[in-house]
Design a protein around this motif. Structure first.
Motif, PDB file in Angstrom:
ATOM      1  N   ALA A  42      -2.147   7.278 -35.462  1.00  0.00           N
ATOM      2  CA  ALA A  42      -2.903   6.264 -36.213  1.00  0.00           C
ATOM      3  C   ALA A  42      -3.026   6.694 -37.673  1.00  0.00           C
ATOM      4  O   ALA A  42      -2.972   5.862 -38.584  1.00  0.00           O
ATOM      5  N   GLY A  43      -3.157   8.005 -37.893  1.00  0.00           N
ATOM      6  CA  GLY A  43      -3.266   8.521 -39.258  1.00  0.00           C
ATOM      7  C   GLY A  43      -2.020   8.210 -40.080  1.00  0.00           C
ATOM      8  O   GLY A  43      -2.106   7.810 -41.240  1.00  0.00           O
ATOM      9  N   VAL A  44      -0.844   8.372 -39.462  1.00  0.00           N
ATOM     10  CA  VAL A  44       0.408   8.076 -40.173  1.00  0.00           C
ATOM     11  C   VAL A  44       0.461   6.581 -40.522  1.00  0.00           C
ATOM     12  O   VAL A  44       0.767   6.198 -41.655  1.00  0.00           O
ATOM     13  N   LEU A  45       0.124   5.734 -39.540  1.00  0.00           N
ATOM     14  CA  LEU A  45       0.144   4.286 -39.793  1.00  0.00           C
ATOM     15  C   LEU A  45      -0.884   3.908 -40.860  1.00  0.00           C
ATOM     16  O   LEU A  45      -0.622   3.071 -41.723  1.00  0.00           O
ATOM     17  N   ALA A  46      -2.053   4.539 -40.803  1.00  0.00           N
ATOM     18  CA  ALA A  46      -3.111   4.220 -41.765  1.00  0.00           C
ATOM     19  C   ALA A  46      -2.693   4.645 -43.171  1.00  0.00           C
ATOM     20  O   ALA A  46      -2.921   3.923 -44.152  1.00  0.00           O
ATOM     21  N   HIS A  47      -2.068   5.820 -43.285  1.00  0.00           N
ATOM     22  CA  HIS A  47      -1.593   6.307 -44.582  1.00  0.00           C
ATOM     23  C   HIS A  47      -0.538   5.341 -45.149  1.00  0.00           C
ATOM     24  O   HIS A  47      -0.599   4.951 -46.316  1.00  0.00           O
ATOM     25  N   GLU A  48       0.410   4.931 -44.312  1.00  0.00           N
ATOM     26  CA  GLU A  48       1.444   3.991 -44.781  1.00  0.00           C
ATOM     27  C   GLU A  48       0.815   2.652 -45.165  1.00  0.00           C
ATOM     28  O   GLU A  48       1.208   2.038 -46.156  1.00  0.00           O
ATOM     29  N   GLN A  64     -13.083   3.487 -40.175  1.00  0.00           N
ATOM     30  CA  GLN A  64     -13.547   2.165 -39.765  1.00  0.00           C
ATOM     31  C   GLN A  64     -13.083   1.815 -38.355  1.00  0.00           C
ATOM     32  O   GLN A  64     -13.784   1.142 -37.614  1.00  0.00           O
ATOM     33  N   ALA A  65     -11.878   2.265 -38.002  1.00  0.00           N
ATOM     34  CA  ALA A  65     -11.333   1.919 -36.685  1.00  0.00           C
ATOM     35  C   ALA A  65     -11.857   2.851 -35.592  1.00  0.00           C
ATOM     36  O   ALA A  65     -11.475   2.718 -34.434  1.00  0.00           O
ATOM     37  N   GLY A  66     -12.718   3.803 -35.983  1.00  0.00           N
ATOM     38  CA  GLY A  66     -13.351   4.656 -34.980  1.00  0.00           C
ATOM     39  C   GLY A  66     -12.569   5.905 -34.602  1.00  0.00           C
ATOM     40  O   GLY A  66     -12.856   6.537 -33.601  1.00  0.00           O
ATOM     41  N   TYR A  67     -11.549   6.246 -35.438  1.00  0.00           N
ATOM     42  CA  TYR A  67     -10.805   7.483 -35.187  1.00  0.00           C
ATOM     43  C   TYR A  67     -11.359   8.607 -36.057  1.00  0.00           C
ATOM     44  O   TYR A  67     -11.999   8.362 -37.082  1.00  0.00           O
ATOM     45  N   ASP A  68     -11.041   9.826 -35.640  1.00  0.00           N
ATOM     46  CA  ASP A  68     -11.408  10.965 -36.469  1.00  0.00           C
ATOM     47  C   ASP A  68     -10.552  10.929 -37.744  1.00  0.00           C
ATOM     48  O   ASP A  68      -9.329  11.090 -37.678  1.00  0.00           O
ATOM     49  N   ALA A  94      -4.915   9.680 -32.534  1.00  0.00           N
ATOM     50  CA  ALA A  94      -5.513   9.662 -33.874  1.00  0.00           C
ATOM     51  C   ALA A  94      -4.497  10.111 -34.925  1.00  0.00           C
ATOM     52  O   ALA A  94      -4.459   9.590 -36.040  1.00  0.00           O
ATOM     53  N   GLN A  95      -3.649  11.081 -34.582  1.00  0.00           N
ATOM     54  CA  GLN A  95      -2.648  11.560 -35.549  1.00  0.00           C
ATOM     55  C   GLN A  95      -1.610  10.480 -35.840  1.00  0.00           C
ATOM     56  O   GLN A  95      -1.225  10.273 -36.996  1.00  0.00           O
ATOM     57  N   ALA A 116     -15.414   9.452 -33.075  1.00  0.00           N
ATOM     58  CA  ALA A 116     -14.298  10.277 -33.521  1.00  0.00           C
ATOM     59  C   ALA A 116     -13.273  10.336 -32.422  1.00  0.00           C
ATOM     60  O   ALA A 116     -12.932  11.362 -31.878  1.00  0.00           O
ATOM     61  N   LYS A 117     -12.764   9.147 -32.098  1.00  0.00           N
ATOM     62  CA  LYS A 117     -11.768   9.017 -31.043  1.00  0.00           C
ATOM     63  C   LYS A 117     -10.522   9.795 -31.450  1.00  0.00           C
ATOM     64  O   LYS A 117     -10.054   9.697 -32.583  1.00  0.00           O
ATOM     65  N   THR A 118      -9.997  10.592 -30.565  1.00  0.00           N
ATOM     66  CA  THR A 118      -8.767  11.301 -30.882  1.00  0.00           C
ATOM     67  C   THR A 118      -7.599  10.844 -30.027  1.00  0.00           C
ATOM     68  O   THR A 118      -6.491  10.754 -30.503  1.00  0.00           O
ATOM     69  N   ASP A 119      -7.846  10.540 -28.746  1.00  0.00           N
ATOM     70  CA  ASP A 119      -6.695  10.218 -27.910  1.00  0.00           C
ATOM     71  C   ASP A 119      -6.962   9.004 -27.029  1.00  0.00           C
ATOM     72  O   ASP A 119      -8.081   8.490 -26.977  1.00  0.00           O
ATOM     73  N   SER A 120      -5.898   8.534 -26.389  1.00  0.00           N
ATOM     74  CA  SER A 120      -6.043   7.431 -25.436  1.00  0.00           C
ATOM     75  C   SER A 120      -5.024   7.629 -24.321  1.00  0.00           C
ATOM     76  O   SER A 120      -3.966   8.212 -24.543  1.00  0.00           O
ATOM     77  N   PRO A 121      -5.331   7.118 -23.133  1.00  0.00           N
ATOM     78  CA  PRO A 121      -4.373   7.211 -22.030  1.00  0.00           C
ATOM     79  C   PRO A 121      -3.068   6.465 -22.368  1.00  0.00           C
ATOM     80  O   PRO A 121      -1.985   6.886 -21.962  1.00  0.00           O
ATOM     81  N   GLU A 122      -3.199   5.371 -23.149  1.00  0.00           N
ATOM     82  CA  GLU A 122      -1.998   4.603 -23.531  1.00  0.00           C
ATOM     83  C   GLU A 122      -1.038   5.474 -24.324  1.00  0.00           C
ATOM     84  O   GLU A 122       0.165   5.459 -24.115  1.00  0.00           O
ATOM     85  N   PHE A 123      -1.598   6.255 -25.286  1.00  0.00           N
ATOM     86  CA  PHE A 123      -0.744   7.108 -26.111  1.00  0.00           C
ATOM     87  C   PHE A 123      -0.033   8.138 -25.238  1.00  0.00           C
ATOM     88  O   PHE A 123       1.176   8.342 -25.353  1.00  0.00           O
ATOM     89  N   GLU A 124      -0.799   8.790 -24.368  1.00  0.00           N
ATOM     90  CA  GLU A 124      -0.188   9.810 -23.510  1.00  0.00           C
ATOM     91  C   GLU A 124       0.899   9.188 -22.632  1.00  0.00           C
ATOM     92  O   GLU A 124       1.957   9.787 -22.423  1.00  0.00           O
ATOM     93  N   GLY A 125       0.645   7.963 -22.153  1.00  0.00           N
ATOM     94  CA  GLY A 125       1.632   7.257 -21.338  1.00  0.00           C
ATOM     95  C   GLY A 125       2.910   6.990 -22.122  1.00  0.00           C
ATOM     96  O   GLY A 125       4.025   7.212 -21.629  1.00  0.00           O
ATOM     97  N   ILE A 126       2.758   6.529 -23.367  1.00  0.00           N
ATOM     98  CA  ILE A 126       3.921   6.214 -24.205  1.00  0.00           C
ATOM     99  C   ILE A 126       4.704   7.478 -24.534  1.00  0.00           C
ATOM    100  O   ILE A 126       5.931   7.488 -24.569  1.00  0.00           O
TER     101      ILE A 126
END
Ligand SMILES: [Zn+2]
Length: 461
Positions: free
Chosen positions: A132-138, A212-216, A129-130, A265-275
Motif C-alpha cells: 500500500a505504501g508503494v501505491l500511496a507514494h506513486e 487516512q486509510a488506516g495503515y501504518d 501496508a508495504q 496501524a493495519k499492517t497485513d491482511s489475509p488477502e495479501f498473504e493469499g495473493i
C-alpha cells in the motif's frame, strides 16, 4: 560526473522548496487536511490524463503485463481503497493499476493516474501496508502532478510559454510537444525522472494517504529501505526514477507526528498473504526482452549535431547541438545527447556525456575567481573521489575573466575514465559554472563541439 555540489549552492533554492511544501498550521490540531502544494504547472489536469493515456498506450507495448484477473482484482481493490484519500484529486484522473511481469523491483506513475507496479514488488513486500505504501507514494506523484511539472520545467528551460505557443500550433498533440521538448513518452520518458524534492513530496502525500486509510504510515519508507538493502541489483531502475531524499525517514516521521493519533496501524491482511502465495505458484517472469534502459546506455550516443541552437537563460545564454536534450532541475541545467545520462554505481543518475550549468556560491563573497573555483573543485571532489585536476588556465569570456580547468574522473560508465572541462566565471557574488563531460576515449571527438559551446557563452547583465 556526479553534480552534487554540496549544500551551499542549494541555499538559494530553499525558499522555493519551502513554499512548495507548506503544511497548514491547522494540521497540528488535527482539524484540516494538509495543504499539499504542487509545483508550478502549465498543463491542466485534463492534459495530465491525456498525456498519461498516450504514454500508457506506449508503456503497455514496451512492457510485459501480468494479465492475471486474480492479482489484478486484488490490486484494483487496494488501489481504490487508497485513492479515496488522495489530496488534490481530480475527477478526470484514471486511477488505473497495472502489474508488470518482471523480476526487477520497480513501480512508476504516469500523469493522470496510470500506476504500474512490478510483480517483484508484491513478492518483496513483507505485508500489505508495504505494498500500500508503494501505491500511496506513486499516487502522491500523480496528485502533485510531478510528470507535467517536469514537462513545465522543460518548457521554461526552452524559452517559456510564449515560445511554446509560437512553436506548437493549437492542434499539435501533447505527445508531439513533449517530443519537441526532448522528454519522450514510454518507459524511458524523462517525465519519470523525479527530483529529490518531488520524492519528499510523494513521501509526504503517501504517508498521509496511508494514515487516512488506516495503515501504518511508516510502512512505505520501511519498504524502500528494505529493498535497497536486500535487493540492491534489482532496484536500479526504481532508485533512478525515485532518487532517495536525504533525511527520508526523519521527514516522514515528522509528518506522521503531525497527523495526530494513529487511526489504526493495519499492517497485513489475509488477502495479501493469499495473493503472495498465488503469485509464488505462477510461472516465473519471462527473462527481460531487450529491456530498454541499461542495455541502450551501453551504446555510445549519436554524435553531436553541427547545428547549434541557443539556450536563453535568465543570467546566461549558451549554444548547444540541436539533437541534445535540455533538462532543468531545481539547481542546474543539463544538456545531453540521448543515452548521455546513465545509472551510476549507486543507482543514481549521472551524466556521462554533455554539459551541466549551475551556480555556485562560495563561502566568502569577496573571494577571487581562483579561490572560489578551488572551493568548488573541492566540493565536487566529495561526490567524485577519483577526480583530479590535469591543467588550469585563465581565459576570457566575452570580456569577463574566466578560468578553464581540465579534470579527469571515473566515468559513471563502468571501467571508463572521463575528461571534464570546467569553465568558471564570476556572476555577482556567485560563480557561474559550466562542466563539459565525455568519456576520455571520446573526449577528443567532443572537444570541437565543447569549444564552440564555450565560445558561445554570453552573460546576461
Ligand atoms: Zn517516487
Amino acid at each position: 560526473m556526479i553534480m552534487r555540489m554540496g549544500w551551499r549552492s542549494r541555499g538559494r533554492f530553499a525558499a522555493t522548496l519551502l513554499a512548495w511544501m507548506v503544511i497548514s498550521p491547522l494540521l497540528a490540531l488535527g482539524i484540516e487536511k494538509p495543504d499539499f502544494k504542487p509545483g508550478y504547472n502549465f498543463y491542466s489536469p485534463q492534459e495530465d490524463v491525456q498525456l498519461g493515456r498516450e504514454s500508457s498506450a506506449q508503456v503497455n507495448k514496451q512492457l510485459r503485463l501480468l494479465n492475471d484477473p486474480e492479482v489484478q482484482n486484488y490490486l484494483n481493490g487496494l488501489g481504490r481503497k487508497l485513492v479515496a484519500f488522495v489530496p488534490n484529486d481530480h475527477p478526470e484522473y484514471a486511477w488505473e493499476f497495472r502489474i508488470v511481469n518482471s523480476a526487477e523491483i520497480n513501480a512508476f506513475a504516469l500523469p493522470g493516474g496510470y500506476i504500474y507496479v512490478n510483480r517483484a514488488v508484491l513478492e518483496a513486500a513483507e505485508d500489505e501496508a508495504q505494498l500500500a505504501g508503494v501505491l500511496a507514494h506513486e499516487s502522491g506523484h500523480v496528485a502533485m502532478r510531478h510528470g507535467t511539472h517536469i514537462a513545465s520545467q522543460a518548457v521554461l528551460a526552452q524559452g517559456g510559454l510564449a515560445l511554446l505557443t509560437s512553436i506548437f500550433g493549437q492542434n499539435d498533440s501533447l505527445a508531439n510537444q513533449l517530443a519537441q521538448l526532448g522528454l519522450g513518452l514510454g518507459v524511458n520518458s524523462l517525465l519519470l525522472k523525479n527530483s529529490r524534492t518531488a520524492e519528499t513530496q510523494a513521501d509526504e502525500v503517501g504517508a498521509y494517504i496511508l494514515y487516512q486509510a488506516g495503515y501504518d504510515p511508516h510502512a512505505m519508507v520501511q519498504f524502500f529501505q528494505i529493498i535497497a538493502k536486500k535487493y540492491p541489483q534489482r532496484t536500479l531502475q526504481f532508485f533512478s526514477d525515485h532518487p532517495t531524499p536525504e533525511n527520508r525517514i526523519k521527514d516522514v516521521d515528522r509528518e506522521i507526528a503531525q497527523l495526530g493519533p494513529p487511526r489504526g496501524a493495519k499492517t497485513d491482511s489475509p488477502e495479501f498473504e493469499g495473493i503472495k502465495q498465488y503469485i509464488a505458484a505462477l510461472a516465473p517472469p519471462p527473462s527481460p526482452q531487450g529491456t530498454p534502459k541499461i542495455e541502450a546506455k551501453k551504446q555510445p550516443p549519436p554524435p553531436p549535431s553541427a547545428n547549434l541552437v541557443r539556450y536563453n537563460g535568465t543570467i546566461f545564454t549558451l549554444d548547444y547541438p540541436d539533437n541534445w536534450r535540455v533538462q532543468r532541475t531545481e539547481d542546474n541545467l543539463m544538456l545531453y545527447p540521448s543515452g548521455g545520462m546513465v545509472s551510476g554505481t549507486e543507482g543514481e543518475t549521472a551524466q556521462a556525456y554533455g554539459a551541466t550549468v549551475s551556480l555556485y556560491t562560495p563561502r566568502q563573497a569577496n573571494w577571487g575567481l581562483v579561490d572560489a573555483t578551488q572551493e568548488l573543485i573541492d566540493s565536487m571532489h566529495e561526490s567524485n573521489p577519483q577526480m583530479h585536476v590535469l591543467q588550469q588556465t585563465g581565459m576570457n569570456l566575452g570580456g569577463n575573466p574566466a578560468l578553464s580547468t581540465l579534470l579527469q574522473n571515473d566515468s559513471p560508465i563502468e571501467g571508463q575514465k572521463e575528461t571534464d572541462h570546467l569553465v568558471t566565471v564570476r556572476k555577482g557574488e556567485s560563480v557561474l559554472t559550466f562542466v563539459f563531460v565525455a568519456p576520455s576515449g571520446a573526449f577528443e571527438s567532443y572537444a570541437p563541439t565543447f569549444d564552440k559551446m564555450v565560445q558561445s557563452i554570453g552573460l546576461v547583465p
